[in-house]
Write a protein that holds these residues in place. Structure first.
Motif, mmCIF file in Angstrom:
data_model
loop_
_atom_site.group_PDB
_atom_site.id
_atom_site.type_symbol
_atom_site.label_atom_id
_atom_site.label_comp_id
_atom_site.label_asym_id
_atom_site.label_seq_id
_atom_site.Cartn_x
_atom_site.Cartn_y
_atom_site.Cartn_z
ATOM 1 N N ASP A 1 100.069 50.291 17.224
ATOM 2 C CA ASP A 1 101.464 50.334 17.911
ATOM 3 C C ASP A 1 101.369 49.324 19.298
ATOM 4 O O ASP A 1 100.028 49.107 19.820
ATOM 5 N N ARG A 2 102.228 49.003 19.913
ATOM 6 C CA ARG A 2 102.121 48.082 21.027
ATOM 7 C C ARG A 2 101.542 48.733 22.503
ATOM 8 O O ARG A 2 100.716 48.156 23.025
ATOM 9 N N GLU A 3 101.775 50.119 22.438
ATOM 10 C CA GLU A 3 100.981 50.817 23.606
ATOM 11 C C GLU A 3 99.523 50.890 23.311
ATOM 12 O O GLU A 3 98.608 50.630 24.320
ATOM 13 N N HIS A 4 98.989 50.869 21.934
ATOM 14 C CA HIS A 4 97.571 50.952 21.572
ATOM 15 C C HIS A 4 97.185 49.713 22.159
ATOM 16 O O HIS A 4 96.038 49.621 22.843
ATOM 17 N N ILE A 5 97.552 48.480 21.471
ATOM 18 C CA ILE A 5 97.166 47.356 21.860
ATOM 19 C C ILE A 5 97.030 46.916 23.225
ATOM 20 O O ILE A 5 96.180 46.416 23.784
ATOM 21 N N ARG A 6 98.130 47.383 24.073
ATOM 22 C CA ARG A 6 98.261 47.218 25.504
ATOM 23 C C ARG A 6 97.036 47.962 26.240
ATOM 24 O O ARG A 6 96.355 47.217 27.138
ATOM 25 N N ALA A 7 96.962 49.115 25.865
ATOM 26 C CA ALA A 7 95.789 49.966 26.413
ATOM 27 C C ALA A 7 94.550 49.405 26.253
ATOM 28 O O ALA A 7 93.628 49.573 27.158
ATOM 29 N N ARG A 8 94.221 49.040 24.902
ATOM 30 C CA ARG A 8 92.720 48.651 24.952
ATOM 31 C C ARG A 8 92.691 47.201 25.379
ATOM 32 O O ARG A 8 91.331 46.917 25.757
ATOM 33 N N ILE A 9 93.550 46.422 25.455
ATOM 34 C CA ILE A 9 93.398 45.224 26.069
ATOM 35 C C ILE A 9 92.862 45.454 27.553
ATOM 36 O O ILE A 9 92.220 44.804 28.250
ATOM 37 N N GLU A 10 93.847 46.402 28.161
ATOM 38 C CA GLU A 10 93.520 46.667 29.756
ATOM 39 C C GLU A 10 92.111 46.978 29.801
ATOM 40 O O GLU A 10 91.370 46.727 30.851
ATOM 41 N N GLU A 11 91.830 47.981 29.016
ATOM 42 C CA GLU A 11 90.343 48.707 29.076
ATOM 43 C C GLU A 11 89.271 47.647 28.938
ATOM 44 O O GLU A 11 88.269 47.555 29.829
ATOM 45 N N VAL A 12 89.447 46.649 27.987
ATOM 46 C CA VAL A 12 88.544 45.763 27.927
ATOM 47 C C VAL A 12 88.270 44.564 29.198
ATOM 48 O O VAL A 12 87.113 44.211 29.466
ATOM 49 N N THR A 13 89.686 44.297 29.411
ATOM 50 C CA THR A 13 89.679 43.421 30.563
ATOM 51 C C THR A 13 88.962 44.093 32.039
ATOM 52 O O THR A 13 88.397 43.120 32.415
ATOM 53 N N ARG A 14 89.429 45.173 31.981
ATOM 54 C CA ARG A 14 88.609 45.807 33.065
ATOM 55 C C ARG A 14 87.133 45.911 33.158
ATOM 56 O O ARG A 14 86.315 45.524 34.049
ATOM 57 N N ALA A 15 86.657 46.243 31.908
ATOM 58 C CA ALA A 15 85.233 46.259 31.645
ATOM 59 C C ALA A 15 84.506 45.136 31.582
ATOM 60 O O ALA A 15 83.408 45.160 31.821
ATOM 61 N N CYS A 16 85.279 44.009 31.460
ATOM 62 C CA CYS A 16 84.572 42.651 31.546
ATOM 63 C C CYS A 16 84.875 41.826 32.871
ATOM 64 O O CYS A 16 84.857 40.688 32.877
ATOM 65 N N ASN A 17 85.430 42.714 33.631
ATOM 66 C CA ASN A 17 85.829 42.172 34.839
ATOM 67 C C ASN A 17 86.719 40.962 34.962
ATOM 68 O O ASN A 17 86.606 39.872 35.697
ATOM 69 N N GLY A 18 87.467 40.926 33.942
ATOM 70 C CA GLY A 18 88.464 39.836 33.859
ATOM 71 C C GLY A 18 87.923 38.575 33.638
ATOM 72 O O GLY A 18 88.704 37.593 33.959
ATOM 73 N N ARG A 19 86.888 38.479 33.027
ATOM 74 C CA ARG A 19 86.140 37.311 32.693
ATOM 75 C C ARG A 19 86.774 36.392 31.647
ATOM 76 O O ARG A 19 86.685 35.078 31.864
ATOM 77 N N ILE A 20 87.477 37.011 31.109
ATOM 78 C CA ILE A 20 88.316 36.331 29.857
ATOM 79 C C ILE A 20 89.774 36.797 29.745
ATOM 80 O O ILE A 20 89.950 38.203 30.081
ATOM 81 N N LYS A 21 90.672 36.177 29.510
ATOM 82 C CA LYS A 21 92.167 36.696 29.414
ATOM 83 C C LYS A 21 92.323 36.943 27.919
ATOM 84 O O LYS A 21 92.031 36.277 27.026
ATOM 85 N N ILE A 22 92.904 38.375 27.780
ATOM 86 C CA ILE A 22 93.065 38.876 26.327
ATOM 87 C C ILE A 22 94.788 38.913 26.201
ATOM 88 O O ILE A 22 95.145 39.560 27.244
#
Ligand code: FE2
Length: 261
Positions: free
Chosen positions: A52-73
């Motif tokens: 669902d949308r919430e799952h997608i949003r939360a995972r994107i946030e998690e990965v973006t944070r973990a890679c220090n925003g090096r890439i936009k998802i």
């Protein structure tokens, strides 16, 4: 470059298995020159749970944070042809849309093309959804009848070729049709369709080099840059060559001197 098809979300489908793998994929993509990835988990494929949308949003946030925003998802999905598309199509915020735009990445089962697909494409367009057909070159039916993809494009769909088809990761048939789709001017995007960091990797440059050798650098670059950039901004796709059906069907054009023989 911008990648509009990537299974980057951790523990969501058959793509990245962990946040660590997602981060490694982001690192590889960034090193390759990719600035933006659209996360496209499988949807309605009968195998994976459609996130669902919430799952997608939360995972994107998690990965973006973990890679220090090096890439936009950005959020999106790889949507298997299904009646559920129409239940969600009217929702401007629907998860089936690529980055909330009017574009949707549409996947067929590999062996067939749905009956009445022409009508369905018309209905999707009417519902405000523009389908981008994922990797038509890997579809067995389209391999036997390449004119199908020309017909779908003529009816308003776009076509996305997998980078791995150009670099021969999916066998000779997928490679041969990918080449013809490019030569015919029927490709609008090249995307990684990456699943992991060690196989089906998130790289566009090797495919860009192959594509440049086939159709020249200008068209090839548009497929990984100008066109996907317009897509994520919900703009008209700028690079749409006139289709060359002779190239698609492998009909060789006669050299001028051959007419005298
Ligand atoms: Fe995919």
């Amino acid at each position: 470059m911008i990648d509009i098809h990537c299974h980057i979300l951790p523990a969501t489908d058959d793509g990245a298995v962990s946040v660590e793998e997602s981060v490694e994929m982001c690192r590889m993509a960034a090193d390759d020159g990719i600035e933006v990835i659209v996360a496209t988990p499988h949807m309605f494929d009968g195998v994976h749970t459609t996130p669902d949308r919430e799952h997608i949003r939360a995972r994107i946030e998690e990965v973006t944070r973990a890679c220090n925003g090096r890439i936009k998802i950005l959020p999106g999905g790889e949507v298997r042809y299904s009646h559920e598309i129409f239940q969600e199509a009217g929702d401007a915020e629907s998860r089936i849309r690529l980055n909330g735009t009017s574009y949707m990445l549409l996947e067929f089962a590999f062996e067939m093309v749905p009956a009445n697909i022409e009508l369905t494409i018309y209905q999707m367009l009417q519902a405000g959804i523009t389908p981008v057909i994922a990797h038509p070159e890997r579809n067995k039916r389209i391999q036997r009848h390449p004119e199908i993809i020309a017909d779908l494009v003529e009816r308003g769909a776009f076509a996305q070729v997998d980078a791995g088809s150009l670099t021969k990761s999916f066998g000779p048939d997928s490679h041969a049709l990918a080449v013809r789709i490019l030569e015919a001017g029927l490709a609008h995007f090249i995307a990684t369709d990456a699943h992991h960091h060690n196989k089906r990797r998130p790289l566009l440059k090797p495919a860009l080099a192959v594509a440049s050798g086939i159709v020249g650098a200008e068209y090839a670059t548009a497929l990984v840059d100008a066109n996907p950039r317009a897509l994520i901004e919900d703009k008209a796709i700028p690079y749409q060559p006139d289709p060359d059906l002779d190239a698609l069907l492998g009909r060789r054009k006669k050299k001028w001197y051959a007419f005298w023989r």
